[in-house]
Design a protein around this motif. Structure first.
Motif, PDB file in Angstrom:
ATOM      1  N   ASN A 126       1.060  -1.037   0.030  1.00 42.27           N
ATOM      2  CA  ASN A 126       0.181   0.076   0.034  1.00 42.27           C
ATOM      3  C   ASN A 126       0.880   1.023  -0.087  1.00 42.27           C
ATOM      4  OD1 ASN A 126      -2.887  -0.050  -0.284  1.00 42.27           O
ATOM      5  ND2 ASN A 126      -2.787  -1.546   1.770  1.00 42.27           N
ATOM      6  N   SER A 127       1.812   1.377  -0.840  1.00 38.56           N
ATOM      7  CA  SER A 127       3.023   2.342  -0.971  1.00 38.56           C
ATOM      8  C   SER A 127       3.485   2.436  -2.613  1.00 38.56           C
ATOM      9  CB  SER A 127       3.992   2.296  -0.193  1.00 38.56           C
ATOM     10  OG  SER A 127       3.735   1.945   1.289  1.00 38.56           O
TER      11      SER A 127
ATOM     12  N   GLN B  74       0.533   7.596  -1.243  1.00 35.70           N
ATOM     13  CA  GLN B  74      -0.910   7.406  -1.968  1.00 35.70           C
ATOM     14  C   GLN B  74      -1.491   8.708  -2.306  1.00 35.70           C
ATOM     15  OE1 GLN B  74      -1.268   4.797   1.525  1.00 35.70           O
ATOM     16  NE2 GLN B  74      -2.398   3.304  -0.022  1.00 35.70           N
ATOM     17  N   SER B  75      -2.393   8.467  -3.059  1.00 37.75           N
ATOM     18  CA  SER B  75      -3.232   9.972  -3.185  1.00 37.75           C
ATOM     19  C   SER B  75      -4.485   9.823  -2.424  1.00 37.75           C
ATOM     20  CB  SER B  75      -3.884   9.976  -4.823  1.00 37.75           C
ATOM     21  OG  SER B  75      -4.697   8.801  -5.061  1.00 37.75           O
ATOM     22  N   GLU B  76      -4.875  11.088  -1.942  1.00 34.00           N
ATOM     23  CA  GLU B  76      -6.172  11.143  -0.967  1.00 34.00           C
ATOM     24  C   GLU B  76      -7.314  10.621  -2.004  1.00 34.00           C
ATOM     25  OE1 GLU B  76      -6.472  11.454   1.844  1.00 34.00           O
ATOM     26  OE2 GLU B  76      -4.522  11.960   2.745  1.00 34.00           O
ATOM     27  N   LEU B  77      -8.250  10.050  -1.504  1.00 37.28           N
ATOM     28  CA  LEU B  77      -9.432   9.766  -2.529  1.00 37.28           C
ATOM     29  C   LEU B  77     -10.292  10.656  -2.393  1.00 37.28           C
ATOM     30  CD1 LEU B  77      -9.800   5.865  -1.388  1.00 37.28           C
ATOM     31  CD2 LEU B  77      -8.771   6.859  -3.230  1.00 37.28           C
TER      32      LEU B  77
ATOM     33  N   ALA C 272       1.444   0.069 -13.313  1.00 41.90           N
ATOM     34  CA  ALA C 272       0.240  -0.120 -12.449  1.00 41.90           C
ATOM     35  C   ALA C 272      -0.024  -1.635 -12.097  1.00 41.90           C
ATOM     36  CB  ALA C 272      -1.028   0.324 -13.237  1.00 41.90           C
ATOM     37  N   THR C 273      -0.138  -1.953 -10.755  1.00 42.28           N
ATOM     38  CA  THR C 273      -0.428  -3.344 -10.256  1.00 42.28           C
ATOM     39  C   THR C 273      -1.905  -3.563  -9.972  1.00 42.28           C
ATOM     40  OG1 THR C 273       0.398  -3.056  -8.054  1.00 42.28           O
ATOM     41  CG2 THR C 273       1.970  -3.605  -9.644  1.00 42.28           C
ATOM     42  N   THR C 274      -2.562  -2.331  -9.620  1.00 45.80           N
ATOM     43  CA  THR C 274      -4.009  -2.517  -9.440  1.00 45.80           C
ATOM     44  C   THR C 274      -4.796  -1.332 -10.264  1.00 45.80           C
ATOM     45  OG1 THR C 274      -5.497  -2.525  -7.267  1.00 45.80           O
ATOM     46  CG2 THR C 274      -3.444  -0.878  -7.531  1.00 45.80           C
ATOM     47  N   CYS C 275      -6.038  -1.585 -10.247  1.00 49.69           N
ATOM     48  CA  CYS C 275      -7.031  -0.662 -11.225  1.00 49.69           C
ATOM     49  C   CYS C 275      -8.328  -0.747 -10.592  1.00 49.69           C
ATOM     50  CB  CYS C 275      -6.554  -0.990 -12.890  1.00 49.69           C
ATOM     51  SG  CYS C 275      -7.653   0.105 -13.955  1.00 49.69           S
ATOM     52  N   HIS C 276      -8.793   0.039 -10.212  1.00 50.71           N
ATOM     53  CA  HIS C 276     -10.218   0.202  -9.967  1.00 50.71           C
ATOM     54  C   HIS C 276     -10.610   1.747 -10.422  1.00 50.71           C
ATOM     55  CE1 HIS C 276      -9.485   1.813  -6.212  1.00 50.71           C
ATOM     56  NE2 HIS C 276      -8.835   0.897  -5.687  1.00 50.71           N
TER      57      HIS C 276
ATOM     58  N   THR D 134       0.639   1.328  -8.551  1.00 53.15           N
ATOM     59  CA  THR D 134       1.615   0.330  -8.144  1.00 53.15           C
ATOM     60  C   THR D 134       1.615   0.126  -6.792  1.00 53.15           C
ATOM     61  OG1 THR D 134       2.992  -0.071 -10.113  1.00 53.15           O
ATOM     62  CG2 THR D 134       3.842  -0.902  -8.210  1.00 53.15           C
ATOM     63  N   VAL D 135       1.288  -0.848  -6.044  1.00 48.70           N
ATOM     64  CA  VAL D 135       1.491  -1.006  -4.671  1.00 48.70           C
ATOM     65  C   VAL D 135       2.111  -2.393  -4.070  1.00 48.70           C
ATOM     66  CG1 VAL D 135      -0.179   0.661  -3.917  1.00 48.70           C
ATOM     67  CG2 VAL D 135      -0.995  -1.899  -4.388  1.00 48.70           C
TER      68      VAL D 135
END
Length: 445
Positions: A284-285, A313-316, A382-386, A392-393
């Motif tokens: 998560n970084s 991480q970006s703020e959602l 990118a390792t995650t995408c939603h 990448t985390v």
């Protein structure tokens, strides 16, 4: 960060993407013998009167989205090899790290998957996709996160020759971490778990396993020794698996969790004869974060960083466009840490530095990749995408006794955007599996 360094290589991976015209319906024929897709466009017919405009129906938009997703999902992932010739090293393993998207986590955060077809979130379908994908990579060790249906996975993976251990998160959460290994190729010598709440660092968990290559298995391709040879120094390694706290504002806890895992991994390595270490998981970084720098450099001065920005991480922010990934730090933010926060992060009462004793390299940063899939560090783009994040985390780290022979490229970011987010028709999680083949250096079995 890696002895191999990062050298961008253009056109290392060939992707064949079939596009569908936005204004015309297309019929895609079977590929010809030269494997080039043939696209045949049919003339567009409109039932609306000339000059009138009509919005596409819901069913039409849905069909278009499905066609677009199928086109994007058709892209295959490719292995790319290290610039150094490690292929002749005989003792190798394929390590896969995969955040599976917990069933309960998905149902509790449906805002992240509002544009995903319901069947693509169905676990009864996803679990088979995930296991088939793992088989395609010829994985020998698995580090899995967000596992909340362990019995399902255990049953499916046993049929593929895996044995595994699981650790559920403490508290009310149902998911946890799992490590699996090919039973014919490895045996488990030691297993321990970390419950971070015992150290005041939330309900996350981590695992550590000491595995030994099974040189007695005649079918094993990992230990190709002659009948006259004896196994005097069996190949052993420490495997660490972690899913770090998500909360971007609690950088003290996130950093503390990573530090504690690395401390215990180093201790295990020493206890078992200074054996190699491989660390995998969802940190998560991001790659441009202070936490990433800490893992790579083994030292971090907390006074130089704001704990709310330390993971990158970006703020959602729902007002921002999907997939926006920001790392800017506001000038009004300060780098002040309380004594409690420093204690959690550093593990000591009289220091502002966080240190670990493992000399770690990133598997992906050690193998050149393409500009379509890698950043300046050599990590995947990118390792995650939603719907709220693309980046990448997930990482695989290793000590110098292990070298990366090859890594599995992720999908280009433009392809991921066209899917509208993960999971999809082809990929069973909102994360992409990352994988590398590691080889032991030096003499062994």
């Amino acid at each position: 960060m890696s002895s191999g360094g990062y050298k961008p290589v253009v056109n290392t991976v060939r992707h064949s993407i079939t596009t569908v015209s936005k204004r015309k319906r297309s019929s895609i024929s079977e590929p010809s013998n030269n494997h080039e897709p043939v696209v045949v466009h049919r003339p567009h017919t409109s039932l609306a009167p000339p000059g009138s405009s009509r919005k596409p129906s819901k069913s039409s938009r849905r069909r278009r989205r499905v066609r677009k997703e199928r086109s994007s999902s058709s892209v295959d992932r490719q292995w790319v090899f290290s610039a150094s010739n490690f292929r002749n090293l005989k003792d190798k393993l394929v390590l896969v790290s995969y955040n599976l998207l917990g069933v309960d986590n998905a149902s509790n955060h449906m805002d992240l998957y509002y544009n995903i077809l319901p069947q693509h979130l169905d676990w009864s379908r996803r679990k088979h996709l995930i296991c088939k994908e793992i088989s395609r990579y010829n994985a020998t060790i698995l580090c899995l996160q967000e596992v909340d249906r362990f019995d399902d996975l255990d049953s499916l993976l046993k049929n593929r020759g895996f044995q595994g251990v699981h650790k559920r998160r403490t508290g009310e959460a149902s998911d946890g971490c799992s490590i699996f290994w090919k039973e014919k190729l490895f045996k488990l010598l030691h297993h321990e778990e970390i419950e971070f709440d015992r150290f005041g660092m939330r309900n996350n968990v981590a695992q550590l396993c000491v595995l030994e290559m099974n040189c007695e298995d005649p079918e094993s391709k990992l230990c190709m020794q002659s009948s006259e040879q004896t196994c005097t120094s069996p190949r052993r390694l420490v495997v660490g698996n972690i899913h770090v706290l998500f909360n971007p504002k609690r950088g003290d806890i996130k950093l503390g969790q990573v530090r504690l895992l690395l401390e215990k991994a180093y201790k295990l390595s020493q206890e078992w004869g200074n054996i190699p270490v491989a660390i995998a998981g969802d940190l998560n970084s991001t790659p441009n974060s202070a936490i990433y720098d800490f893992v790579a450099s083994a030292d971090l001065d907390t006074r130089l960083h704001d704990r709310r920005q330390i993971s990158g991480q970006s703020e959602l922010d729902t007002k921002r466009s999907p997939f926006r990934n920001q790392h800017a730090v506001s000038a009004s933010q300060t780098n002040e840490w309380s004594q409690e926060e420093l204690q959690l992060a550093t593990g000591g009462q009289a220091t502002t530095h966080v240190r670990h004793q493992l000399m770690l390299n990133s598997a992906y940063a050690g193998v050149p990749g393409t500009l379509r899939t890698r950043d300046q560090c050599g990590e995947p783009l990118a390792t995650t995408c939603h719907s709220r994040f693309q980046g990448t985390v997930d990482y695989i780290w290793h000590t110098k006794e292990l070298v990366p022979v090859r890594v599995l490229e992720t999908l280009p970011t433009d392809v991921l955007r066209r899917t509208g987010g993960l999971p999809s028709e082809k990929w069973g999680s909102d994360h992409l599996a990352i994988a590398c083949e590691l080889a032991f250096m030096g003499e062994g079995c």
